[in-house]
Design a protein around this motif. Structure first.
Motif, PDB file in Angstrom:
ATOM      1  N   THR A   1      22.764  16.080 133.441  1.00  0.00           N
ATOM      2  CA  THR A   1      22.905  14.918 132.570  1.00  0.00           C
ATOM      3  C   THR A   1      24.182  14.154 132.896  1.00  0.00           C
ATOM      4  OG1 THR A   1      21.721  16.046 130.793  1.00  0.00           O
ATOM      5  CG2 THR A   1      23.036  14.142 130.177  1.00  0.00           C
ATOM      6  N   ALA A   2      25.269  14.887 133.061  1.00  0.00           N
ATOM      7  CA  ALA A   2      26.560  14.262 133.383  1.00  0.00           C
ATOM      8  C   ALA A   2      26.509  13.583 134.746  1.00  0.00           C
ATOM      9  CB  ALA A   2      27.674  15.312 133.353  1.00  0.00           C
ATOM     10  N   PHE A   3      25.885  14.253 135.714  1.00  0.00           N
ATOM     11  CA  PHE A   3      25.781  13.693 137.063  1.00  0.00           C
ATOM     12  C   PHE A   3      25.071  12.337 137.049  1.00  0.00           C
ATOM     13  CE2 PHE A   3      23.507  13.053 141.046  1.00  0.00           C
ATOM     14  CZ  PHE A   3      24.506  13.252 141.983  1.00  0.00           C
ATOM     15  N   LEU A   4      24.086  12.196 136.184  1.00  0.00           N
ATOM     16  CA  LEU A   4      23.330  10.952 136.111  1.00  0.00           C
ATOM     17  C   LEU A   4      24.006   9.908 135.225  1.00  0.00           C
ATOM     18  CD1 LEU A   4      19.768  12.500 135.722  1.00  0.00           C
ATOM     19  CD2 LEU A   4      20.574  11.184 137.686  1.00  0.00           C
ATOM     20  N   LEU A   5      24.511  10.338 134.079  1.00  0.00           N
ATOM     21  CA  LEU A   5      25.036   9.383 133.103  1.00  0.00           C
ATOM     22  C   LEU A   5      26.344   8.739 133.536  1.00  0.00           C
ATOM     23  CD1 LEU A   5      24.356  10.953 129.579  1.00  0.00           C
ATOM     24  CD2 LEU A   5      23.048   9.224 130.820  1.00  0.00           C
ATOM     25  N   VAL A   6      27.202   9.468 134.212  1.00  0.00           N
ATOM     26  CA  VAL A   6      28.507   8.907 134.582  1.00  0.00           C
ATOM     27  C   VAL A   6      28.362   7.621 135.399  1.00  0.00           C
ATOM     28  CG1 VAL A   6      30.574   9.287 135.977  1.00  0.00           C
ATOM     29  CG2 VAL A   6      29.842  11.023 134.336  1.00  0.00           C
ATOM     30  N   PRO A   7      27.591   7.625 136.500  1.00  0.00           N
ATOM     31  CA  PRO A   7      27.461   6.359 137.241  1.00  0.00           C
ATOM     32  C   PRO A   7      26.632   5.318 136.496  1.00  0.00           C
ATOM     33  CG  PRO A   7      26.071   8.041 138.242  1.00  0.00           C
ATOM     34  CD  PRO A   7      26.918   8.731 137.214  1.00  0.00           C
ATOM     35  N   VAL A   8      25.541   5.730 135.836  1.00  0.00           N
ATOM     36  CA  VAL A   8      24.657   4.756 135.190  1.00  0.00           C
ATOM     37  C   VAL A   8      25.341   4.069 134.019  1.00  0.00           C
ATOM     38  CG1 VAL A   8      22.516   4.484 133.883  1.00  0.00           C
ATOM     39  CG2 VAL A   8      22.533   5.881 135.944  1.00  0.00           C
TER      40      VAL A   8
ATOM     41  N   ASP B   1      20.270  20.791 130.320  1.00  0.00           N
ATOM     42  CA  ASP B   1      21.129  20.927 131.499  1.00  0.00           C
ATOM     43  C   ASP B   1      22.187  19.827 131.476  1.00  0.00           C
ATOM     44  OD1 ASP B   1      22.314  21.205 134.009  1.00  0.00           O
ATOM     45  OD2 ASP B   1      20.422  21.674 135.012  1.00  0.00           O
ATOM     46  N   ILE B   2      23.307  20.097 130.854  1.00  0.00           N
ATOM     47  CA  ILE B   2      24.348  19.091 130.667  1.00  0.00           C
ATOM     48  C   ILE B   2      24.987  18.674 131.981  1.00  0.00           C
ATOM     49  CG2 ILE B   2      26.185  20.777 130.302  1.00  0.00           C
ATOM     50  CD1 ILE B   2      25.736  17.414 128.444  1.00  0.00           C
ATOM     51  N   LYS B   3      24.982  19.558 132.981  1.00  0.00           N
ATOM     52  CA  LYS B   3      25.582  19.207 134.271  1.00  0.00           C
ATOM     53  C   LYS B   3      24.792  18.105 134.956  1.00  0.00           C
ATOM     54  CE  LYS B   3      27.751  23.713 135.180  1.00  0.00           C
ATOM     55  NZ  LYS B   3      27.837  24.862 136.107  1.00  0.00           N
TER      56      LYS B   3
ATOM     57  N   ARG C   1      22.182  22.510 118.875  1.00  0.00           N
ATOM     58  CA  ARG C   1      23.310  23.340 118.423  1.00  0.00           C
ATOM     59  C   ARG C   1      24.240  23.703 119.587  1.00  0.00           C
ATOM     60  NH1 ARG C   1      20.198  27.559 114.277  1.00  0.00           N
ATOM     61  NH2 ARG C   1      19.303  25.937 112.924  1.00  0.00           N
ATOM     62  N   ALA C   2      24.499  22.691 120.392  1.00  0.00           N
ATOM     63  CA  ALA C   2      25.322  22.941 121.582  1.00  0.00           C
ATOM     64  C   ALA C   2      26.472  21.951 121.698  1.00  0.00           C
ATOM     65  CB  ALA C   2      24.448  22.860 122.837  1.00  0.00           C
ATOM     66  N   PHE C   3      26.716  21.188 120.634  1.00  0.00           N
ATOM     67  CA  PHE C   3      27.730  20.145 120.762  1.00  0.00           C
ATOM     68  C   PHE C   3      29.106  20.728 121.061  1.00  0.00           C
ATOM     69  CE2 PHE C   3      30.956  17.223 119.145  1.00  0.00           C
ATOM     70  CZ  PHE C   3      30.593  16.049 119.782  1.00  0.00           C
ATOM     71  N   TRP C   4      29.518  21.729 120.286  1.00  0.00           N
ATOM     72  CA  TRP C   4      30.864  22.280 120.476  1.00  0.00           C
ATOM     73  C   TRP C   4      30.954  23.074 121.783  1.00  0.00           C
ATOM     74  CZ3 TRP C   4      34.091  19.732 117.892  1.00  0.00           C
ATOM     75  CH2 TRP C   4      33.787  19.274 116.613  1.00  0.00           C
ATOM     76  N   LYS C   5      29.852  23.707 122.171  1.00  0.00           N
ATOM     77  CA  LYS C   5      29.852  24.444 123.432  1.00  0.00           C
ATOM     78  C   LYS C   5      30.002  23.514 124.633  1.00  0.00           C
ATOM     79  CE  LYS C   5      26.875  28.212 121.757  1.00  0.00           C
ATOM     80  NZ  LYS C   5      25.569  28.881 121.924  1.00  0.00           N
ATOM     81  N   LYS C   6      29.423  22.333 124.505  1.00  0.00           N
ATOM     82  CA  LYS C   6      29.401  21.402 125.631  1.00  0.00           C
ATOM     83  C   LYS C   6      30.228  20.159 125.353  1.00  0.00           C
ATOM     84  CE  LYS C   6      24.860  23.150 126.949  1.00  0.00           C
ATOM     85  NZ  LYS C   6      23.424  22.858 127.159  1.00  0.00           N
ATOM     86  N   ALA C   7      31.153  20.281 124.406  1.00  0.00           N
ATOM     87  CA  ALA C   7      31.993  19.137 124.040  1.00  0.00           C
ATOM     88  C   ALA C   7      32.825  18.646 125.223  1.00  0.00           C
ATOM     89  CB  ALA C   7      32.908  19.517 122.871  1.00  0.00           C
ATOM     90  N   GLY C   8      33.246  19.588 126.087  1.00  0.00           N
ATOM     91  CA  GLY C   8      34.039  19.206 127.255  1.00  0.00           C
ATOM     92  C   GLY C   8      33.274  18.282 128.174  1.00  0.00           C
ATOM     93  N   TYR C   9      31.997  18.613 128.434  1.00  0.00           N
ATOM     94  CA  TYR C   9      31.161  17.751 129.270  1.00  0.00           C
ATOM     95  C   TYR C   9      30.951  16.388 128.616  1.00  0.00           C
ATOM     96  CZ  TYR C   9      29.880  21.411 132.610  1.00  0.00           C
ATOM     97  OH  TYR C   9      29.907  22.361 133.584  1.00  0.00           O
ATOM     98  N   PHE C  10      30.730  16.426 127.291  1.00  0.00           N
ATOM     99  CA  PHE C  10      30.515  15.160 126.576  1.00  0.00           C
ATOM    100  C   PHE C  10      31.739  14.250 126.692  1.00  0.00           C
ATOM    101  CE2 PHE C  10      31.124  12.675 122.677  1.00  0.00           C
ATOM    102  CZ  PHE C  10      29.996  11.857 122.748  1.00  0.00           C
ATOM    103  N   ILE C  11      32.919  14.807 126.490  1.00  0.00           N
ATOM    104  CA  ILE C  11      34.156  14.010 126.598  1.00  0.00           C
ATOM    105  C   ILE C  11      34.319  13.480 128.020  1.00  0.00           C
ATOM    106  CG2 ILE C  11      36.672  14.126 126.479  1.00  0.00           C
ATOM    107  CD1 ILE C  11      36.338  16.182 124.206  1.00  0.00           C
TER     108      ILE C  11
END
Length: 607
Positions: free
Chosen positions: A243-250, A239-241, A280-290
């Motif tokens: 993950t993003a919600f937690l990682l951005v502030p931390v 669940d990248i969403k 196998r989801a890096f390119w699919k979720k590259a936007g979230y990663f960036i």
């Protein structure tokens, strides 16, 4: 006392309000909420401080947080205040964590770096309601990021001013990070996983003996917060969403805890890349990663911009472009000596970091090879060991680079701070192995995801007996280390009056003013243990007096003292042996520890 308790309840309620709100709106595991919420609060205060609005930002956070908490309390009868029945782990964690949190209020700071920068930055922020400026002579090291300081500022602003409150505030962050690490556990009914994790991290307290939690130094906090971020990624790898919600502030908060925070931010980022590639989801979720990467780096980039714009001309201690002789890095003739000393220190088994590295490697490798040869199974622990060994070697290379090219030569030749730097990465190294081993323990259970009755939770009575023995063993080791840590802190507290900080506080008090004391102080003492030549007495006096015009001098004859009294307003006799010469005059001086300069000069003139 009553008012302090009331302020404490309101301050904790303001933070609890954000935790409750985040839990209701995001459905994220409750173990992750406190660290994410505290990190977000710190970032809001940080951005407010960069914009010159630290106090308004703190007031807004305080009021909104209390409002959210009160709103939940008003809905208590309909919704209930707890999210389900508390589990045994939660009861144990909050019982032990509560003891350490309460103990923090009675602790005192002793480490030199508290008074040279960490604690004095907080005191300055509470006084000025802003970040250290070029005109603030009290703060010698203005280039230290204020990530942890803004959270401590928030607690001190609304709760009160004392060393205990500052330590409690910082330890609240540490406890929330430990809680987040436990959020990685999927087999929630398996108490062994919790006790194993708790035992492992209690052992890492051995690596924190240099600074312990009775100081505002953050070398122990950074690896723990970094591991907490890894636990978050592991829990929500699908669940990248979330993950993003937690990682951005931390991660954003981790970036501005210290200049080396970027290193510990890099570790979770690399792990996130690994998880995305593995699934196998890096390119699919590259936007979230960036998005995660950019937002996490932003606080650090803004601090660099703040340094360039608001502290232009300030000479940074670890800058490669330092022009002053004091901060100049080692020259070519010194670098070979530093490198040799570094290698000797890094491989010296009498040091905590080196012996820990060998012991953890030996224990992990033994387990991995046994399972590989007997069970024909490759453990996650084995992979983690190989990766973490590489990370440790690269980190040590980075420290060596720091000593050779960035650190002032006077400090580099003695490898100043080496033990703290080394123990910091060792905490991450050991913590990573503990998490990997806990994952292997979870995977080893024959019966997965036990729900309801635990009657058929084990393959056989024999495996159940082994499980119970393992729980008992880990609990005994856990409480042995916790007891050792707590008694160690109490023993250190009892010895506080004999320390330099304790003697200074007893002599002049701990002063918190609306503005810096402009009086000129002369402090006379002996150079026992190098407390004057290494500036420890100077920085400690400045902190407790809250005055920047403080000169510390070694023992001198009465005649020389009389000549310089006109340059000062007050004279502090820190050591009775600090003045010698004419016996009658020495006896008069030793009658008091703090003299008005004019009064003392008149007396000496008569003698």
């Amino acid at each position: 006392m009553t008012m302090t308790i009331l302020k404490g309840i309101l301050t904790i309620s303001s933070l609890a309000g954000y935790c409750i709100f985040a839990k209701e709106k995001t459905d994220i595991r409750k173990e992750f909420i406190p660290l994410a919420a505290f990190s977000a609060v710190s970032l809001i205060l940080y951005f407010g401080g960069l914009g010159g609005m630290l106090l308004p930002a703190a007031a807004a956070v305080f009021v909104i947080g209390i409002s959210l908490c009160m709103y939940k309390l008003c809905r208590f009868r309909r919704d209930g205040i707890f999210y389900g029945k508390p589990e045994i782990f939660e009861i144990c964690f909050f019982a032990v964590g509560g003891m350490f949190f309460l103990l923090s209020f009675f602790l005192k700071m002793q480490h030199y770096d508290n008074f040279s920068h960490w604690a004095v930055i907080v005191k300055n922020m509470v006084t000025t309601n802003g970040f250290p400026a070029m005109s603030d002579d009290m703060v010698a090291f203005k280039d230290y990021p204020t990530g942890m300081s803004v959270f401590i500022y928030y607690i001190c602003r609304f709760w009160g001013h004392s060393q205990g409150i500052m330590l409690a505030a910082q330890n609240l962050i540490l406890l929330s990070a430990f809680l987040a690490i436990f959020g990685m556990v999927r087999e929630r009914r398996r108490f062994l996983v919790y006790t194993f994790l708790a035992m492992g991290f209690s052992i890492t307290s051995y690596l924190n003996l240099t600074i312990r939690i009775n100081n505002l130094l953050v070398d122990f906090h950074m690896p723990i917060i970094s591991l907490a971020a890894i636990a978050m990624i592991d829990c929500y790898e699908e669940d990248i969403k979330k993950t993003a919600f937690l990682l951005v502030p931390v991660l954003g908060f981790l970036m501005i805890i210290k200049n080396t925070g970027m290193i510990f931010t890099l570790f979770p980022v690399c792990y996130l890349v690994y998880v995305l590639v593995k699934n196998r989801a890096f390119w699919k979720k590259a936007g979230y990663f960036i998005l995660i990467l950019v937002l996490a780096l932003m606080p650090g980039l803004l601090w660099s911009r703040h340094m360039d714009q608001n502290l232009s001309g300030f000479e940074q201690k670890f800058s490669s472009q330092s022009q002053s002789e004091e901060y100049a890095s080692a020259d070519e003739s010194q670098r070979e000596e530093i490198a040799v000393k570094f290698l000797e220190e890094a491989t010296d088994l009498s040091g905590r970091a080196a012996v820990s590295f060998c012991l953890w490697n030996g224990a992990a490798l033994s387990v991995c090879l046994y399972v590989l040869l007997r069970k024909k199974k490759w453990l996650k622990l084995f992979t983690a060991l190989l990766v973490l060994d590489l990370v440790t070697v690269l980190y040590y290379g980075g420290i060596l680079y720091l000593y050779l090219y960035r650190m002032p030569a006077a400090e580099a030749v003695i490898l100043a701070g080496f033990e703290r730097y080394a123990c910091s990465i060792m905490v991450f190294f050991a913590g990573g192995l503990i998490i990997a081993a806990a994952k292997d323990i979870e995977a080893a259970f024959y019966i997965k995801n036990v729900q309801g009755s635990t009657y058929r939770a084990f393959l056989s009575p024999v495996t159940k007996q082994r499980y119970q023995s393992a729980v008992l063993t880990t609990v005994i080791i856990l409480f042995n280390f916790l007891y050792s840590e707590m008694t160690g802190l109490l023993e250190t507290r009892m010895q506080y009056s004999d320390s330099i900080a304790g003697r200074v506080e007893q002599l002049v008090g701990d002063r918190w003013y609306d503005k810096e004391d402009s009086s000129r102080y002369l402090v006379l003492g002996t150079d026992e243990d190098g407390k004057i030549t290494n500036h420890q007495l100077s920085y400690t006096m400045k902190y407790f007096l809250y005055a920047s015009k403080v000169d510390t001098m070694e023992a001198m004859p009465v005649n020389d003292l009389e000549k310089i009294l006109g340059n000062y307003d007050l004279v502090i006799i820190f050591d009775k042996a600090a003045v010698y010469g004419k016996q009658e005059a020495v006896q008069v001086i030793q009658q008091k520890e703090i003299w008005k300069s004019e009064e003392l000069r008149e007396i000496l003139q008569k003698i």
